[in-house]
Design an enzyme around this catalytic site. Structure first.
Site, PDB file in Angstrom:
ATOM      1  N   GLY A  48     -25.732 -21.249  21.790  1.00  0.00           N
ATOM      2  CA  GLY A  48     -27.120 -20.860  22.034  1.00  0.00           C
ATOM      3  C   GLY A  48     -27.718 -20.182  20.713  1.00  0.00           C
ATOM      4  O   GLY A  48     -28.039 -20.814  19.638  1.00  0.00           O
TER       5      GLY A  48
ATOM      6  N   CYS B  33     -46.593   1.492  22.362  1.00  0.00           N
ATOM      7  CA  CYS B  33     -46.863   2.789  22.616  1.00  0.00           C
ATOM      8  C   CYS B  33     -45.420   3.316  23.283  1.00  0.00           C
ATOM      9  O   CYS B  33     -45.213   3.556  24.512  1.00  0.00           O
ATOM     10  CB  CYS B  33     -47.995   3.173  23.619  1.00  0.00           C
ATOM     11  SG  CYS B  33     -49.322   3.072  22.776  1.00  0.00           S
ATOM     12  N   GLU B  34     -44.447   3.553  22.484  1.00  0.00           N
ATOM     13  CA  GLU B  34     -42.977   3.830  22.794  1.00  0.00           C
ATOM     14  C   GLU B  34     -42.010   4.196  21.556  1.00  0.00           C
ATOM     15  O   GLU B  34     -42.117   3.380  20.669  1.00  0.00           O
ATOM     16  CB  GLU B  34     -42.351   2.656  23.292  1.00  0.00           C
ATOM     17  CG  GLU B  34     -41.139   2.379  23.841  1.00  0.00           C
ATOM     18  CD  GLU B  34     -41.322   2.293  25.484  1.00  0.00           C
ATOM     19  OE1 GLU B  34     -42.300   2.112  26.107  1.00  0.00           O
ATOM     20  OE2 GLU B  34     -40.035   2.246  26.007  1.00  0.00           O
TER      21      GLU B  34
ATOM     22  N   TYR C 232     -32.749 -15.271  20.810  1.00  0.00           N
ATOM     23  CA  TYR C 232     -33.185 -14.020  21.794  1.00  0.00           C
ATOM     24  C   TYR C 232     -34.128 -13.338  21.139  1.00  0.00           C
ATOM     25  O   TYR C 232     -34.290 -12.089  21.610  1.00  0.00           O
ATOM     26  CB  TYR C 232     -32.057 -13.262  22.017  1.00  0.00           C
ATOM     27  CG  TYR C 232     -30.748 -14.206  22.640  1.00  0.00           C
ATOM     28  CD1 TYR C 232     -31.012 -14.791  23.982  1.00  0.00           C
ATOM     29  CD2 TYR C 232     -29.411 -14.587  21.795  1.00  0.00           C
ATOM     30  CE1 TYR C 232     -29.713 -15.482  24.435  1.00  0.00           C
ATOM     31  CE2 TYR C 232     -28.532 -15.407  22.605  1.00  0.00           C
ATOM     32  CZ  TYR C 232     -28.644 -15.947  23.544  1.00  0.00           C
ATOM     33  OH  TYR C 232     -27.749 -16.514  24.164  1.00  0.00           O
TER      34      TYR C 232
HETATM   35  N1  LLP Z   1     -23.547 -20.063  28.262  1.00  0.00           N
HETATM   36  C1  LLP Z   1     -23.980 -19.005  29.229  1.00  0.00           C
HETATM   37  C2  LLP Z   1     -23.234 -19.257  30.671  1.00  0.00           C
HETATM   38  C3  LLP Z   1     -24.502 -17.912  28.889  1.00  0.00           C
HETATM   39  O1  LLP Z   1     -24.470 -16.728  29.860  1.00  0.00           O
HETATM   40  C4  LLP Z   1     -25.039 -17.755  27.287  1.00  0.00           C
HETATM   41  C5  LLP Z   1     -25.429 -16.561  27.062  1.00  0.00           C
HETATM   42  C6  LLP Z   1     -24.595 -18.880  26.472  1.00  0.00           C
HETATM   43  C7  LLP Z   1     -24.003 -19.890  27.008  1.00  0.00           C
HETATM   44  C8  LLP Z   1     -25.039 -18.762  25.029  1.00  0.00           C
HETATM   45  O2  LLP Z   1     -24.382 -17.824  24.453  1.00  0.00           O
HETATM   46  P1  LLP Z   1     -24.474 -17.779  22.743  1.00  0.00           P
HETATM   47  O3  LLP Z   1     -23.840 -18.990  22.239  1.00  0.00           O
HETATM   48  O4  LLP Z   1     -26.067 -17.712  22.560  1.00  0.00           O
HETATM   49  O5  LLP Z   1     -24.081 -16.415  22.500  1.00  0.00           O
HETATM   50  N2  LLP Z   1     -30.011 -11.289  24.948  1.00  0.00           N
HETATM   51  C9  LLP Z   1     -28.648 -11.194  24.365  1.00  0.00           C
HETATM   52  C10 LLP Z   1     -27.702 -12.215  24.685  1.00  0.00           C
HETATM   53  C11 LLP Z   1     -27.459 -12.665  25.958  1.00  0.00           C
HETATM   54  C12 LLP Z   1     -26.473 -13.931  26.115  1.00  0.00           C
HETATM   55  C13 LLP Z   1     -26.624 -14.594  27.476  1.00  0.00           C
HETATM   56  N3  LLP Z   1     -25.871 -15.385  27.902  1.00  0.00           N
HETATM   57  C14 LLP Z   1     -28.847 -10.924  22.668  1.00  0.00           C
HETATM   58  O6  LLP Z   1     -30.036 -10.866  22.473  1.00  0.00           O
HETATM   59  O7  LLP Z   1     -28.042 -10.578  22.087  1.00  0.00           O
END
Ligand code: LLP
Length: 431
Positions: free
Chosen positions: A292, A361-362, A390
């Protein structure tokens, strides 16, 4: 510059994919999410090409759309030949609306509701990634009520502890995601699934965490998973069609991040997959990965207008912007690093130490602390880099702030892909 779509142009302004960011801020207003379509497409192609090279095309990247979900991104990744991963009814709905064929959708999530599962089954989602035993029974029940047989995979915790922030680590035993290998939970789920007549388990899935900057955890994960394939084949006689190795590949937020080029992950993991299959005398399964962040992260930047500047002698210099944790909650949540710069002074030295503050406000509403930027004045345009993943997807309306617009840029042209919210949007559901 940390992303190849960025450069400082002759006017001394930050440019993204041939577009002057100062002009973009003037044209569309701020805060503004800007995504380079060129870099997103290039990233998709690098993954697709790696599968051709390392697995003779017997595998595919799936775009994990939690990183950034809107209709246009689904159209783009599909046109580059990727599948799509969704984790909620909302992402699934958006993907279907964008024309993604249901058969190319993989539905994840640790607590999918009955409504979401029914929605997925009624629309013929190609791969429901079952997270737990209770969900397995729910899928069987809904499928039998609809008189269909659905294809599923099981999410496994491979027991790998990846070195990343504890909130975004998922592969170890103490995780809310997936079925455990060590305790026999995963094998038990497969034993039960074998007896079910309205679902068939086509493969296994795992995901060990996010923003991982090493190859080794991915290699170990592939080995663990393939050994489990072997165990299942021997104990239950089930031969899986595919193995989904998840996402998690790290990107550059600052010059200090040593992100591994995707090709290197792909080569290292593919070598382990080939070797392990050979040792276990097993046919190579079809391989999926699920990136992602690495597809969209570096392709995105956020533009803000600098407002109040508060210099507190001996303490710090607060530089307030017209955005904040409502459009980017990642510093507040994870203390994530970012590179910030003044887009209209990008050619000047970055010799001013600023704490970039949002307008919520934080007190914790900060984007970065003690970071070097060019000397700021009210009205300057601040760019925060690597915000493509994200950020929009985690945005909120805290303090009833409006979610900004998102534009795509490509070879010097720009277009809106998500309109900015209006005050009317905010009250639309209020009674
Ligand atoms: N597959 C699954 C089952 C996942 O849970 C995730 C990410 C991905 C693929 C994709 O991972 P990536 O390639 O994007 O690292 N909000 C957090 C990141 C949470 C990731 C959750 N799962 C941030 O802003 O760093």
């Amino acid at each position: 510059m940390i992303a190849k779509c960025l450069r400082v142009n002759e006017a001394g302004h930050l440019e993204i994919s041939g577009c002057d960011t100062v002009k973009l801020a003037e044209q569309y207003g701020t805060p503004l999410y800007v995504m380079s379509e060129d870099l997103i497409r290039e990233n998709c192609r690098r993954y697709v090409t790696s599968f051709e090279k390392n697995y003779s095309g017997k595998g595919k990247p799936i775009y994990a759309s939690k990183a950034f979900s809107c209709k246009e991104i689904y159209r783009i990744v599909r046109s580059e030949g990727m599948d799509v991963e969704v984790v909620s009814g909302g992402e699934l709905y958006t993907a279907l609306q964008a024309g993604v064929p249901a058969s190319h959708i993989h539905f994840q999530g640790n607590n999918k509701s009955l409504g979401e599962l029914t929605f997925a089954i009624e629309n013929g989602v190609g791969d429901i990634v079952v997270d737990n035993l209770s969900e397995l029974h729910k899928v069987e029940k809904i499928a039998s009520e609809h008189n269909v047989v659905v294809e599923v995979s099981l999410r496994i915790k491979p027991g790998i502890d990846a070195h990343t922030h504890e909130f975004i680590r998922t592969g170890q035993i103490d995780s809310k995601f997936g079925l455990d290998l060590e305790s026999g939970e995963a094998m038990e789920a497969l034993r039960q699934a074998k007896e079910m007549s309205h679902l068939v388990v086509k493969g296994l899935h795992c995901h060990i965490g996010s923003q991982i900057l090493e190859k080794t955890p991915f290699v170990h994960t592939a080995e663990v998973m393939l050994h489990f394939f072997d165990q299942v084949r021997k104990e239950l006689g089930i031969v899986f069609t595919f193995l989904n190795l998840g996402g998690g590949f790290g990107i550059h937020y600052t010059e200090q991040d040593h992100a591994v080029p995707y090709e290197e992950y792909m080569e290292a993991v593919s070598a382990a997959v080939h070797k392990t299959c050979e040792e276990l005398q097993m046919d190579l399964p079809y391989i999926y990965i699920e990136p992602g962040r690495s597809v969209v992260g570096e392709a995105g930047i956020t533009l803000y207008t600098v407002g109040t500047i508060k210099e507190i002698p001996g303490i710090r210099n607060y530089v307030a912007i017209d955005g904040g944790m409502f459009d980017n909650p990642r510093y507040a949540l994870y203390h994530s690093d970012y590179t910030c710069l003044l887009a209209n002074r990008a050619g000047e030295p970055a010799d001013y130490v600023a704490t970039i503050a949002g307008k919520c406000c934080e007190s914790g509403d900060l984007i970065q602390e003690h970071t070097a930027i060019q000397h700021p004045q009210e009205g300057d345009i601040l760019a925060v880099l690597s915000t493509g993943a994200y950020n929009y997807s985690m945005a909120s309306n805290y303090n009833r702030n409006l979610k900004p617009a998102c534009i795509m840029v490509s070879q010097g042209t720009s277009r809106i892909v998500i309109k900015g919210e209006t005050y009317e949007d905010l009250v639309r559901n209020d009674i």
